[in-house]
Design a protein around this motif. Structure first.
Motif, short mmCIF file in Angstrom:
data_model
loop_
_atom_site.label_atom_id
_atom_site.label_comp_id
_atom_site.label_asym_id
_atom_site.label_seq_id
_atom_site.Cartn_x
_atom_site.Cartn_y
_atom_site.Cartn_z
N ALA A 33 0.92 -1.26 -0.04
CA ALA A 33 0.09 -0.01 -0.02
C ALA A 33 0.78 1.17 -0.08
O ALA A 33 0.63 2.20 -0.79
N VAL A 34 2.02 0.98 0.79
CA VAL A 34 2.64 2.29 0.78
C VAL A 34 3.55 2.60 -0.59
O VAL A 34 3.58 3.82 -1.01
N SER A 35 3.73 1.55 -1.32
CA SER A 35 4.32 1.72 -2.59
C SER A 35 3.20 2.19 -3.69
O SER A 35 3.94 2.72 -4.92
N MET A 36 1.75 2.01 -3.02
CA MET A 36 1.01 2.71 -4.11
C MET A 36 0.58 4.19 -3.79
O MET A 36 -0.07 4.78 -4.67
N THR A 37 0.60 4.32 -2.58
CA THR A 37 0.13 5.70 -1.90
C THR A 37 0.88 6.48 -0.79
O THR A 37 1.33 5.29 -0.03
N ARG A 38 1.05 7.44 -0.48
CA ARG A 38 1.81 7.83 0.66
C ARG A 38 0.62 8.67 1.74
O ARG A 38 0.90 9.15 2.57
N SER A 39 -0.80 8.65 1.36
CA SER A 39 -1.82 9.10 2.17
C SER A 39 -1.85 8.10 3.33
O SER A 39 -2.23 7.08 3.46
N PRO A 40 -1.81 8.70 4.44
CA PRO A 40 -2.16 8.17 5.99
C PRO A 40 -3.56 7.43 5.92
O PRO A 40 -3.58 6.38 6.32
N THR A 41 -4.38 7.94 5.36
CA THR A 41 -5.78 7.57 5.39
C THR A 41 -6.00 6.38 4.76
O THR A 41 -6.55 5.31 5.14
N LEU A 42 -5.30 6.24 3.43
CA LEU A 42 -5.41 5.13 2.63
C LEU A 42 -4.52 4.04 3.15
O LEU A 42 -5.15 2.95 2.99
N VAL A 43 -3.57 4.30 3.63
CA VAL A 43 -2.65 3.30 4.29
C VAL A 43 -3.36 2.53 5.33
O VAL A 43 -3.30 1.54 5.51
N SER A 44 -3.81 3.27 6.21
CA SER A 44 -4.43 3.00 7.41
C SER A 44 -5.73 2.11 7.24
O SER A 44 -6.02 1.18 8.00
N LEU A 45 -6.28 2.32 5.86
CA LEU A 45 -7.58 1.37 5.55
C LEU A 45 -7.14 -0.02 5.46
O LEU A 45 -7.81 -1.04 5.59
N VAL A 46 -5.81 -0.27 5.26
CA VAL A 46 -5.36 -1.76 5.12
C VAL A 46 -5.56 -2.51 6.47
O VAL A 46 -6.04 -3.74 6.64
N GLY A 47 -5.05 -1.75 7.71
CA GLY A 47 -5.28 -2.20 8.75
C GLY A 47 -6.72 -2.26 9.61
O GLY A 47 -7.19 -3.29 10.03
N ALA A 48 -7.55 -1.44 8.98
CA ALA A 48 -8.95 -1.25 9.03
C ALA A 48 -9.49 -2.70 8.38
O ALA A 48 -10.41 -3.45 8.97
N ALA A 49 -9.34 -2.79 7.14
CA ALA A 49 -9.84 -3.90 6.51
C ALA A 49 -9.43 -5.18 7.17
O ALA A 49 -10.35 -6.35 7.23
N ALA A 50 -8.32 -5.34 7.81
CA ALA A 50 -7.78 -6.47 8.57
C ALA A 50 -8.44 -6.84 9.82
O ALA A 50 -8.84 -7.95 10.00
N THR A 51 -8.92 -5.96 10.37
CA THR A 51 -9.72 -6.45 11.72
C THR A 51 -11.21 -5.98 11.86
O THR A 51 -11.85 -6.37 12.73
N LEU A 52 -11.77 -5.19 10.86
CA LEU A 52 -13.22 -5.03 10.61
C LEU A 52 -14.20 -6.32 10.58
O LEU A 52 -15.11 -6.29 11.36
N PRO A 53 -13.68 -7.77 9.99
CA PRO A 53 -14.44 -8.64 10.29
C PRO A 53 -14.54 -9.23 11.57
O PRO A 53 -15.53 -9.86 12.19
N TRP A 54 -13.59 -8.66 12.63
CA TRP A 54 -13.78 -9.10 14.05
C TRP A 54 -15.29 -8.36 14.60
O TRP A 54 -15.69 -8.68 15.43
N LEU A 55 -15.20 -6.99 14.20
CA LEU A 55 -16.30 -6.44 14.51
C LEU A 55 -17.62 -6.89 14.03
O LEU A 55 -18.77 -6.74 14.73
N LEU A 56 -17.69 -7.44 12.89
CA LEU A 56 -18.97 -7.82 12.23
C LEU A 56 -19.29 -9.51 12.55
O LEU A 56 -20.57 -9.74 12.59
N LEU A 57 -18.28 -10.10 12.56
CA LEU A 57 -18.53 -11.71 12.68
C LEU A 57 -18.12 -12.32 14.00
O LEU A 57 -18.20 -13.59 14.03
N ALA A 58 -17.64 -11.90 14.90
CA ALA A 58 -17.00 -12.53 16.00
C ALA A 58 -18.15 -13.22 16.63
O ALA A 58 -17.70 -14.31 17.08
N LEU A 59 -19.24 -12.59 17.07
CA LEU A 59 -20.24 -13.46 17.68
C LEU A 59 -20.70 -14.62 17.10
O LEU A 59 -21.21 -15.80 17.61
#
Length: 416
Positions: A33-59
């Protein structure tokens, strides 16, 4: 495996391979992602995408773990993520990979990870005796951390520079092999409760939520873990921008960032193996709170002294205290939660503990855009210290004992 049995050996081996795959993907995806963009918001979306399923599907994942054969759930999850990443490998090799496909791949892998991890923590007490749980968790944790950080990080750094498509191809092969190893575990790993087939899923989930809410120790641990993980998600979502590149404060190359995470993994192996001994000396819960406190203070080091010479030893210490705390909190949950509720209450705990991670990762990127990366790193450390302060007086001095279902429910009634 040292008296833990043949089935545990297969489970441990599968864990080692799947977490090596996790490590390559966890480090490789943000570096791509860093090789594609230097935007902190866009790079941080990678971490958000990795952990979002825990919020939606853990239960629901926890409820399924208590209904189905837990080993089969893990096999299916590994097969699914192997297939998903094999498809992304093909797209990358054809030159079709972009940031949005990258995000979709990380999100899809995260969905399967939820089901695999919830079932893995629930299947371990069915694999080894209760008095061996801390030792078994230490072995599992060391395998997870070696794969995620010690081995996965440098491999990911190398692949990003040499063959980006392999960032997805290598994990696909590893997940497939991990699923096959699980087939070597003997016996059935399904709870003998025929009522589970007839009870509504919503009722089973509600039962787990009520149990977690009523149990003072588990509730306190979950809330603290949630604050720590939210803050750490924000911190590490933008740390790569603080550490990597010519315009960064530390100025690491991508491969050197992987080595920093290898240093973290080396410390984590040590911490996971020594956690039981430390708990025996200081008490399980005091050791846990102390590990969380030290880890929180260490977050300030890259801000106060942004240099590779301070970052690498800090990463080792991060690993030691982080792994020790992780082993202790998992072992405590497995002892305190009755077997018939383990999958659901574990998932409810992890929803509270990990549900804020996608929000933290996204928030870290947004705040960094307006206030700077340093403000995110410092603020995250402050939140962690406050969280540890809240839980410190809640935890008892005595090491937790194995509990039957009846003893656990009795404990809850006393704590209300």
């Amino acid at each position: 495996m040292s008296g833990l049995g043949r089935s545990f050996a297969f489970l441990w081996s599968s864990t080692a391979l799947s977490n090596l795959a996790d490590g390559v993907l966890k480090i490789g995806a943000p570096l791509l992602a860093v090789s594609m963009t230097r935007s902190p918001t866009l790079v941080s979306l990678v971490g958000a995408a990795a952990t979002l399923p825990w919020l939606l599907l853990a239960l629901p994942a926890g409820a399924i773990a208590d209904r189905a054969d837990r080993r089969r759930v893990m096999v299916a999850a590994n097969a699914a993520r192997a297939a998903i990443l094999a498809a992304v490998t093909l797209l990358a090799s054809l030159g079709l990979l972009d940031l949005w496909i990258l995000l979709a791949a990380v999100l899809a892998a995260g969905v399967t990870e939820v089901f695999a991890d919830v079932s893995a923590q629930a299947v371990l007490p069915m694999t080894v005796p209760a008095d061996h749980l801390t030792r078994a968790n230490g072995r599992v944790s060391s395998a997870q951390l070696v794969g995620n950080d010690f081995a996965g990080a440098p491999v990911a750094g190398l692949l990003v520079g040499v063959l980006p498509a392999a960032v997805f191809g290598a994990p696909a092969l590893l997940y497939g092999a991990a699923g096959l190893l699980l087939l070597g575990m003997r016996g059935a790993y399904r709870l003998p409760d025929p009522r589970s087939e007839r009870r509504p899923l919503r009722r089973e989930i509600g039962e787990a939520l009520r149990y977690l809410r009523s149990h003072r120790i588990l509730r306190s641990l979950a809330i603290t873990a949630g604050l720590l993980n939210l803050a750490n998600a924000a911190y590490f979502a933008v740390l790569v921008l603080w550490a990597v590149g010519d315009g960064s404060m530390i100025g690491l190359e991508p491969g050197h960032y992987g080595l920093m995470l290898t240093a973290f993994g080396a410390g984590a192996v040590l911490g996971s193996l020594l956690s039981g001994r430390a708990a025996g000396i200081f008490g399980e819960y005091r050791t846990l709170a102390g590990a969380w406190l030290i880890s929180s203070l260490l977050l300030l080091v890259p801000v106060a002294a942004p240099s590779p010479w301070t970052l690498y030893p800090t990463a080792v210490l991060w690993g030691v205290v982080g792994a020790a705390g992780n082993v202790l909190v998992i072992s405590a949950r497995q002892r305190l939660i009755p077997a018939e509720l383990l999958g659901r209450v574990n998932s409810a705990y992890r929803l509270v503990g990990m549900g804020g991670m996608p929000l933290g990762a996204a928030l870290g990127g947004v705040v960094a855009e307006f206030a700077g990366i340093g403000a995110v790193l410092t603020g995250a450390a402050g939140v962690c210290l406050a969280a540890v302060g809240l839980v410190w007086r809640t935890l008892p001095d005595r090491i937790s004992r194995p509990l039957t279902s009846e003893a656990a429910l009795s404990d809850i009634s006393k704590q209300r």
